[in-house]
Design an enzyme around this catalytic site. Structure first.
Site, PDB file in Angstrom:
ATOM      1  N   TRP A  99       1.145  -1.070  -0.041  1.00 34.41           N
ATOM      2  CA  TRP A  99       0.259   0.032  -0.504  1.00 34.41           C
ATOM      3  C   TRP A  99       0.747   1.393  -0.163  1.00 34.41           C
ATOM      4  CZ3 TRP A  99      -4.110  -0.994  -1.098  1.00 34.41           C
ATOM      5  CH2 TRP A  99      -4.853  -2.331  -1.533  1.00 34.41           C
ATOM      6  N   ASP A 166      -1.327   7.218   6.951  1.00 33.29           N
ATOM      7  CA  ASP A 166      -2.459   6.052   5.706  1.00 33.29           C
ATOM      8  C   ASP A 166      -2.287   4.676   7.326  1.00 33.29           C
ATOM      9  OD1 ASP A 166      -3.836   4.246   5.370  1.00 33.29           O
ATOM     10  OD2 ASP A 166      -2.528   3.572   3.559  1.00 33.29           O
ATOM     11  N   LYS A 190     -12.026  -1.022   8.095  1.00 32.42           N
ATOM     12  CA  LYS A 190     -11.491  -2.396   9.233  1.00 32.42           C
ATOM     13  C   LYS A 190     -11.989  -1.881  10.423  1.00 32.42           C
ATOM     14  CE  LYS A 190      -7.480  -2.748   5.785  1.00 32.42           C
ATOM     15  NZ  LYS A 190      -8.308  -2.474   4.456  1.00 32.42           N
TER      16      LYS A 190
HETATM   17  N1  PMP Z   1      -4.030   1.423   3.130  1.00 32.85           N
HETATM   18  C1  PMP Z   1      -3.902   0.279   3.981  1.00 32.85           C
HETATM   19  C2  PMP Z   1      -2.871   0.383   4.546  1.00 32.85           C
HETATM   20  C3  PMP Z   1      -5.049  -0.866   2.903  1.00 32.85           C
HETATM   21  O1  PMP Z   1      -5.136  -1.726   3.952  1.00 32.85           O
HETATM   22  C4  PMP Z   1      -5.713  -0.381   1.928  1.00 32.85           C
HETATM   23  C5  PMP Z   1      -6.666  -1.405   1.999  1.00 32.85           C
HETATM   24  N2  PMP Z   1      -6.407  -2.432   2.110  1.00 32.85           N
HETATM   25  C6  PMP Z   1      -5.926   0.664   1.621  1.00 32.85           C
HETATM   26  C7  PMP Z   1      -4.457   1.344   1.920  1.00 32.85           C
HETATM   27  C8  PMP Z   1      -6.877   0.941   0.424  1.00 32.85           C
HETATM   28  O2  PMP Z   1      -7.682   1.013   0.416  1.00 32.85           O
HETATM   29  P1  PMP Z   1      -8.857   0.761   0.107  1.00 32.85           P
HETATM   30  O3  PMP Z   1      -9.163  -0.315  -0.706  1.00 32.85           O
HETATM   31  O4  PMP Z   1      -9.933   1.281   0.749  1.00 32.85           O
HETATM   32  O5  PMP Z   1      -8.966   1.981  -1.479  1.00 32.85           O
END
Ligand code: PMP
Length: 355
Positions: A99, A166, A190
């Site tokens: 991510w 994030d 989450k």
């Molecule tokens: N950042 C982290 C740490 C994540 O775990 C995730 C998704 N699991 C995301 C960003 C992306 O999130 P989204 O699917 O809401 O775009």
């Protein structure tokens, strides 16, 4: 059979959050209409947003001078929106996993990006420490919990440049010193809500400083000024977020969430370290309390699939590891119970006894 939900996200939510949200979907505040059928500008909906904002501020002890907004687009849109609003010349990113890498990639559309530190050399099995932060950065972006690799930092670092976090997969699981951040964002699916809404905490005096035009929908000022109502917000996900925040507060707030997370993790990592079949994938001081990753020891590799089947038969859901790590990942977000963790540990012990 009772299910024990270890999904990485969307993931387990408190039962009462689901039940209370379901009630409002059937009949919102006794209006005879579903919350799915009303305008976000209906007078009954504004209090939902207001209470959600105020509970987020209360639970995270957010100081004056910060705004909380709820947007669509997931945390992934924030990978774009952060640099659109804050990257004037150069930004720093910690490369701590998939991510983080995606966030870094999007920032490159807006300016120069430096990788301040990385744990890619060991397949992201640790959180980089003791790195130097250049002081000419517009901001430093960190991912506090790496959902896929199971690493986490639960401390808020001192940073000589604006810090952006994030916190998609560990928000609301511990007290956060928000004053150390310029912005914090989290896809809600989450620890906060059903999927569909992203929460952003942003420091007001950092807004409006961009030297180029920011498209209206990407501009945080647009959404701060309109209280998340510039366009139609994700109404039902925001409602479920409100219910989750009420639940967190009733349980004792983020301090209690932190205590429970530590208790769960201690039990599960304890078993991973003890059991002859398994080992953890992450360096000990970087272990995530949210996403607990473990694999089969080399000599028992053939037992991976049989253990997955064994655990599935006992009601475990979502423990298969991400394909880039393999093995198993037990996600233990706020709603995870000690009972669930104990059942998983029991399955690990019983399976060990058979081999
Ligand atoms: N950042 C982290 C740490 C994540 O775990 C995730 C998704 N699991 C995301 C960003 C992306 O999130 P989204 O699917 O809401 O775009």
């Amino acid at each position: 059979m009772k299910k024990y939900n270890f999904n990485a996200g969307p993931s387990m939510l408190p039962r009462e959050v689901i039940e209370n949200t379901a009630k409002q979907i059937l009949d919102f505040n006794g209006s005879g209409l579903s919350i799915m059928e009303i305008s976000h500008r209906a007078k009954d909906f504004q209090p939902v947003v207001d209470e959600a904002v105020s509970l987020v501020k209360e639970l995270l002890n957010i100081p004056e001078g910060y705004s909380v907004i709820f947007l669509g687009g997931g945390a992934s849109l924030q990978f774009t929106q952060i640099p659109a609003n804050f990257l004037i010349k150069k930004a720093g990113y910690l490369n701590t996993g998939a991510w983080a890498k995606k966030a870094l990639k999007e920032a490159k559309f807006y300016g120069e990006v430096v990788e301040v530190a990385s744990s890619a050399d060991k397949n992201y099995t640790y959180m980089p420490r003791d790195f130097e932060i250049p002081t000419d950065l517009d901001y430093l972006h960190i991912t506090t919990n790496n959902t896929i690799y199971g690493t986490e930092t639960r401390e808020d670092m001192d940073c000589p440049v604006p810090l952006i976090g994030d916190m998609s997969s560990d928000i609301m699981s511990r007290p956060v010193d928000v004053s150390k951040y310029t912005a914090i964002y989290a896809g809600a699916q989450k620890n906060m809500a059903m999927a569909g809404v992203t929460m952003i905490i942003v420091k007001d005096d950092m807004l409006g400083k961009m030297n180029r035009e920011v498209p209206t929908m990407l501009n945080y000022s647009t959404h701060v000024e309109k209280g998340s109502m510039f366009n139609t917000p994700p109404v039902v996900p925001i409602y479920s977020l409100l219910e989750t925040m009420r639940w967190v507060k009733a349980q004792g707030g983020v301090t209690e969430m932190d205590r429970r997370a530590k208790e769960r993790a201690e039990i599960l990592y304890g078993e991973i370290d003890r059991n002859k079949l398994f080992h953890g994938t992450v360096e000990e001081d970087s272990r995530s309390l949210m996403n607990i990753c473990f694999v089969m020891n080399e000599e028992y590799k053939d037992l991976e699939k049989p253990f997955l089947d064994f655990a599935t038969e006992r009601g475990m859901v979502g423990i298969k590891g991400h394909r880039s790590v393999g093995g198993f990942r037990a996600s233990c977000y706020n709603a995870q119970t000690i009972e669930g963790v104990n059942e998983l540990v029991k399955a690990m012990k019983d399976f060990e006894a058979q081999h």
